[in-house]
Design an enzyme around this catalytic site. Structure first.
Site, mmCIF file in Angstrom:
data_model
loop_
_atom_site.group_PDB
_atom_site.id
_atom_site.type_symbol
_atom_site.label_atom_id
_atom_site.label_comp_id
_atom_site.label_asym_id
_atom_site.label_seq_id
_atom_site.Cartn_x
_atom_site.Cartn_y
_atom_site.Cartn_z
ATOM 1 N N PHE A 39 0.817 -1.207 0.000
ATOM 2 C CA PHE A 39 0.000 0.000 0.000
ATOM 3 C C PHE A 39 0.845 1.247 0.000
ATOM 4 O O PHE A 39 1.860 1.312 0.689
ATOM 5 C CB PHE A 39 -0.871 0.049 1.266
ATOM 6 N N ASP A 40 0.388 2.216 -0.743
ATOM 7 C CA ASP A 40 0.926 3.550 -0.632
ATOM 8 C C ASP A 40 0.247 4.141 0.609
ATOM 9 O O ASP A 40 -0.837 3.713 0.971
ATOM 10 C CB ASP A 40 0.538 4.307 -1.912
ATOM 11 N N LYS A 41 0.888 5.105 1.294
ATOM 12 C CA LYS A 41 0.263 5.627 2.510
ATOM 13 C C LYS A 41 -0.688 6.790 2.229
ATOM 14 O O LYS A 41 -1.898 6.648 2.350
ATOM 15 C CB LYS A 41 1.317 6.067 3.529
ATOM 16 N N VAL A 84 -1.366 -1.172 -4.182
ATOM 17 C CA VAL A 84 -2.566 -0.350 -4.065
ATOM 18 C C VAL A 84 -2.154 1.095 -3.853
ATOM 19 O O VAL A 84 -1.389 1.393 -2.935
ATOM 20 C CB VAL A 84 -3.433 -0.797 -2.858
#
Lengths: 71, 631
Positions: free
Chosen positions: B315-317, B514
């Site tokens: 995941f990107d934050k 994501v």
């Protein structure tokens, strides 16, 4: 070379795919073809010098599948 | 039915009528058989049924044979003609009738698996009311031009992507996001084509029209997605290309060896691997349709398969696990109420362009309503904050350094501030008259559904969850811990993300990335599978990602993963079932336990069952969707 997509009336029988693709493969002037089962479309790329779009429509029609449109 | 230079009237009947007529004739012949026995009149009726149902089959068979293609029509025709020649009239009638009945039922049920996508197409806007030179005229959506003012009233569909310039309304955006709870839109908000105004009215300045609208592009992508073949499908097509000729060969061999015509004919009838060929496409189309209805775009069958077997999710934050907009998370005032503190801070920050300042102003507007007061004097101190004067009092608002420079001790609050920072928040301190009068914590809020995300993904079989972020270590650690991620990587540049994805793939297997698609396009593209969240309206996300979640909601991610797993499972069930039936039929025929008409019955029933099984996917999520946004 020309690319066209033909919209057929709904294809539901699985053997239609093989039939239409098989016919197109044996047709002079057709470079590649693909039957899109879920959307009931046929994507064809062909050599316009050897076969016309009308002729392709005609042949698909003769096989028993009405062509509703093309683009 | 099909244009055919009128040879027999029966050829122009619809499939349904042919089935009905041949069914009636066959029933009469059965009754005659019971009443008068196997006499000429009975046989005549049986032959009539075979002719009515068999004519279209024969015609298709001849059409195909002209091009040297032996399809199932040809096989059935040979079998039926063979049956008539050897005097098996009942078999001939039953086989043709069953074949037509199966064909008819299949085309009816297969429509169902495609119904979600058809329903989506129906959502396309069909007219637009445009205001030109002060006059409202109704035009078709294609005639709207960029910059036109479009007027939309309750119950009407918005026909363009644009910006609201007048009015306010509650809009149902289900066509785009899959979410049917209306959102309220006002001046300055973005609208999407295909969405419906439930109450209120809007005047919209058209930005994208016709084919360029988000909705039109979703439709196009979904349309294309249906027929981008899954790997399994390609394999099955190859397999069946060999299977049919192999069976024909087998039946010839069986005939030569045993001299049994009936046996050879029966083999021909069961030769077509119908159920096997459609096992994958019907599941895929139902799965893609189900997703599309809920604002999940899966771009091909292959993507559906990959998503269904993904092992690691990265995941990107910012903007993915978090909302992407900093907001006030805590207000602590000393010597005044929290609201008073917020009000003062907001007045001080009212001219500030700083994101933290904007967060304070937004919070104040949300909590206290619009603030019109202005500070008497403001001075911005870069890298520290600002000082301003209000009602004769000098206020300081900023970081530690600002307060220290102004001689205000923060010692008594140091522990509290450090604790807040430890949680990944940025702290803004407000001071006046030599003391600290408040602490405002600001954080990029974690998405509401982020906490539930990881356990759900684990339950769906995702082995490892990882966060990749360019943010600092403290903030990354805090968020990773709060959400329950397995690993996190901080201080990354976009290029680093790509190489970390590579490492993770080598270690754990198939990986999905994501992101919100805005600044992580390279990562989305380099993972096995790129998933963009909140993709509505962002071109890059819609183009580069393999899966697009239109709504910015993490629950859609769990839904998408669950749906893809269900789709893959469904596909596997279909394939296993089709193979089993084919094997049983083959054995049954070879050991002469299955006759011609029974073989046909089983064959057609298996095709039908495969389609019905796929149609079950349309109901996926219906039971579990207790409320909006919940899986």
């Amino acid at each position: 070379m020309t690319n066209k997509t033909y919209q057929l009336e709904t294809i539901s029988c699985p053997s239609c795919i093989a039939k239409i693709e098989g016919m197109l493969k044996k047709t002079e002037g057709i470079v590649s073809s693909e039957v899109l089962f879920n959307t009931s479309r046929v994507r064809v790329s062909f050599d316009e010098a050897k076969i016309t779009s009308d002729e392709i429509r005609n042949r698909i029609g003769k096989l028993g599948y009405r062509v509703l449109g093309e683009k | 039915m099909i244009e055919f230079k009128g040879v027999l009237p029966v050829l122009r009947l619809t499939k349904g009528r042919i089935v009905l007529i041949s069914g009636v004739i066959i029933a009469i012949s059965l009754i005659l058989k019971e009443l008068v026995g196997y006499k000429t009149v009975t046989i005549a009726f049986m032959l009539a049924a075979a002719c009515v149902a068999g004519a279209p089959v024969l015609r298709k068979a001849i059409g195909a044979i002209r091009y040297g293609i032996v399809g199932i029509d040809a096989l059935v025709s040979i079998a039926v003609i063979g049956a008539i020649i050897i005097g098996e009239y009942w078999e001939a009638a039953a086989v043709t009738f069953l074949f037509m009945l199966g064909d008819y039922l299949e085309s009816r049920t297969i429509e169902k698996t495609r119904s979600s996508i058809k329903a989506l197409l129906d959502l396309a806007p069909d007219r637009a009311r445009v205001k030109r030179n002060g006059v409202e005229t109704e035009v078709s959506p294609e005639e709207v031009e960029r910059g036109d003012l479009v007027v939309v009233r309750p119950g009407e569909k918005i026909s363009v992507d644009g910006i609201v310039v007048e009015g306010s309304a509650h809009v149902n955006q289900a066509a785009i996001t899959g979410e049917s709870i209306p959102v309220s839109l006002g001046v300055g908000d973005t609208t999407f084509s295909g969405t419906i105004i439930e109450s209120g009215y809007l005047v919209i300045r058209a930005d994208r029209v016709g084919e360029d609208t988000t909705f039109a592009r979703i439709l196009q992508m979904v349309e294309e997605a249906q027929d981008r073949k899954a790997k399994t499908q390609k394999f099955l097509e190859k397999f069946s290309r060999w299977y049919t000729p192999a069976i024909i060969l087998l039946s010839v061999i069986v005939y030569i060896l045993s001299g049994n015509v009936v046996l050879a004919l029966t083999l021909l009838v069961i030769a077509c691997p119908g159920a096997l060929v459609i096992s994958t496409p019907v599941s895929i189309v139902a799965g893609i349709g189900n997703g599309a209805k809920r604002g999940i775009l899966v771009k091909s069958g292959e993507v559906m398969e990959k998503l269904g077997t993904v092992r690691v999710m990265a995941f990107d934050k910012t903007g993915t696990l978090t909302v992407g907009k900093p907001s006030v998370t805590r207000i602590r005032a000393f010597g005044m109420s929290d609201d008073q503190l917020l009000r003062i801070a907001a007045i001080g920050e009212s001219y500030s362009e700083h994101p933290l300042g904007k967060a304070i102003v937004d919070k104040a507007t949300e909590k206290l309503g619009p603030i019109h007061e202005a500070p008497e004097q403001t001075e911005i101190l870069a890298g520290m904050g600002l000082k301003f004067r209000l009602n004769g009092v000098n206020y300081y608002i900023g970081n530690r350094k600002l307060l220290q420079d102004c001689g205000i001790s923060i010692e008594t609050h140091e522990q509290d501030i450090a604790a807040e920072e430890e949680m990944g928040r940025t702290v803004v301190i407000v001071g006046a008259n030599g003391v600290v009068c408040g602490i405002i914590s600001i954080a990029d809020r974690i998405r509401e559904d982020a906490r539930a995300l990881i356990p759900r993904l684990k339950a769906l079989g995702i082995k490892r969850t990882v966060m990749l972020t360019g943010d600092n270590r403290r903030a990354a650690r805090a968020i990773a811990k709060e959400i329950g991620l397995d690993e996190y990587y901080s201080d990354l540049l976009p290029g680093d993300k790509v190489s970390i994805l590579e490492q993770l793939r080598n270690r754990y297997g198939r990986i999905a990335m994501v992101g919100d698609g805005v600044n992580d396009a390279p990562a989305l593209a380099s993972a096995d599978l790129g998933i963009a969240i909140g993709g509505a309206g962002t071109d890059v996300a819609m183009e580069t990602a393999d899966v697009v979640l239109m709504a910015p909601k993490l629950s859609m991610l769990t839904y998408a993963v669950g749906l893809s797993r269900a789709t893959v499972r469904n596909m596997m069930q279909n394939i296993a079932f089709a193979l089993l039936v084919a094997a049983l039929l083959l054995a049954g025929v070879l050991f002469q336990a299955v006759n011609l008409s029974f073989g046909m019955l089983v064959h057609e029933a298996s095709v039908l069952l495969v389609i019905i099984n796929a149609a079950r996917l349309l109901g996926y999520g219906r039971k579990v969707t207790a409320g909006p946004g919940r899986l």
